[in-house]
Design a protein around this motif. Sequence first.
Motif: not given
Length: 464
Positions: A163-190
């Motif tokens: 799936s391709i989803v959007t992450a922001s401070r309001d939409e899936r905030p857990d995914l948003f914050w975990a990607n900063f410093g997450g070393l690309g280990l949560l998915g491919v940012i498009l």
Amino acid sequence: MNIREPVVYLGNFYSIAMPVQKTEKLAGWGNYPVIESYTGSVRSAADVQQVLEQYTLVPRGLGRSYGDQAVNAQNYVGDCTHMNYFLDWNEAEGILECGAGASLEEIITAFAPKGWLPMICPGTKFVTIGGAIANDIHGKAHHTDGSFVNCVVSFTILLADGSIVTASRDERPDLFWANFGGLGLLGVILTARIKLRKIETTYFKQKSLKIKNLDHMLEALDTYDHEYNYSVAWIDALAKGANTGSGVLTLGNAAKLADLPEKLKAAPLKLHPTSKLAVPFYMPNFTLNNFTVRILNKVIGFVQNSPKEFIHYEKFFFPLDAINNWNRGYGKRGFIQYQFVIPETNGKQVLTEILNMIADSGCTPFLNVFKKMGDGQGLLSFPFKGYTLAIDFPVTKKLFEFTPKLDAKVLHAGGRLYLGKDALLAEGMFKAMYPQYAEWKEVKQKYDPQTKFSSNIGRRLGLS
């Protein structure tokens, strides 16, 4: 806009194609470690899914992480640099929507002549937006501007389930914050929507101070903390005794049009030239030793302490970009960049002890950069309020014995290492430095339960 040929963008689907298995020896900017991986260009969600049926995958940008962040032994590395297109530009709000493979260099080339620069610039402009998020990069103004997360509005990401989803401070905030410093280990940012900074010129007004010792350095940083938005210091890491912590502190603010002398006002939004200088081959390993580094330190100190009042952003932000492949200067053995941050409390004592350890270690320190940091945020993001020092060490046998001692000293002081540059940190030490790792792993389990996204550093630190 001086960007490479874009991929075809079809709404929320990306038409791309990964090639069949191709092995390649890859390394980060430090050329250590060198790891054989399968490689291919990220060009479609469907083909990424095909890869994930047989391999784990880590996305890779321009390869400016220093260690094993974007290598994946006997598994897949997805080259994301072809996703370097611009999708939308909102000039009223200064928000650019672009592919995650777009680099700061490409953004600067397209938007600086229009009066805009990236809000956060690290020490090189050859960084992709995806890489900037994965490492939550910071620059000379962290104490005022914070890290890269502060300029990102949202991003889209391809997850392990396709799936391709959007992450922001309001939409899936857990995914948003975990990607900063997450070393690309949560998915491919498009793609990402990022804020740019409005500017009147591409110049900075700067001031430099010759620093006698660590007391003088910390006093100067406090004195000018609110007067200048940008600050960075070069430290002579081989200096001892009363000279420990000596160097040059450079301070700066963005220059307004009215500030510039007449000769610069003719082209106030001047772009950087294309550098023709390069290190054409790997230098012999013996080139950098304590003797040559002492000479180079004197040269660097002289250059840093003799700046013009007005300096172009290229030299202010990215001085090393003037020399292509400068990493070859360390030889084929490679090097690490050891960057740590410690709290301000007892900072002078800890820094003195660390600088003395380095000077006595027998490991040759080079390009030693010192900064003050502001408040941090995020789960695996590196910065927090305190002092940070980054040191380049050529790889030697002594280095492998020395860095664990440095790690222990940094941890004891309440500090941690920058994962975006690390190559040697042990799992136990990492978990002690980043206690939030457990919360990050909960996000990893939620979005990538079968560990489809992995890398050498992910496995080394127990993150994947």
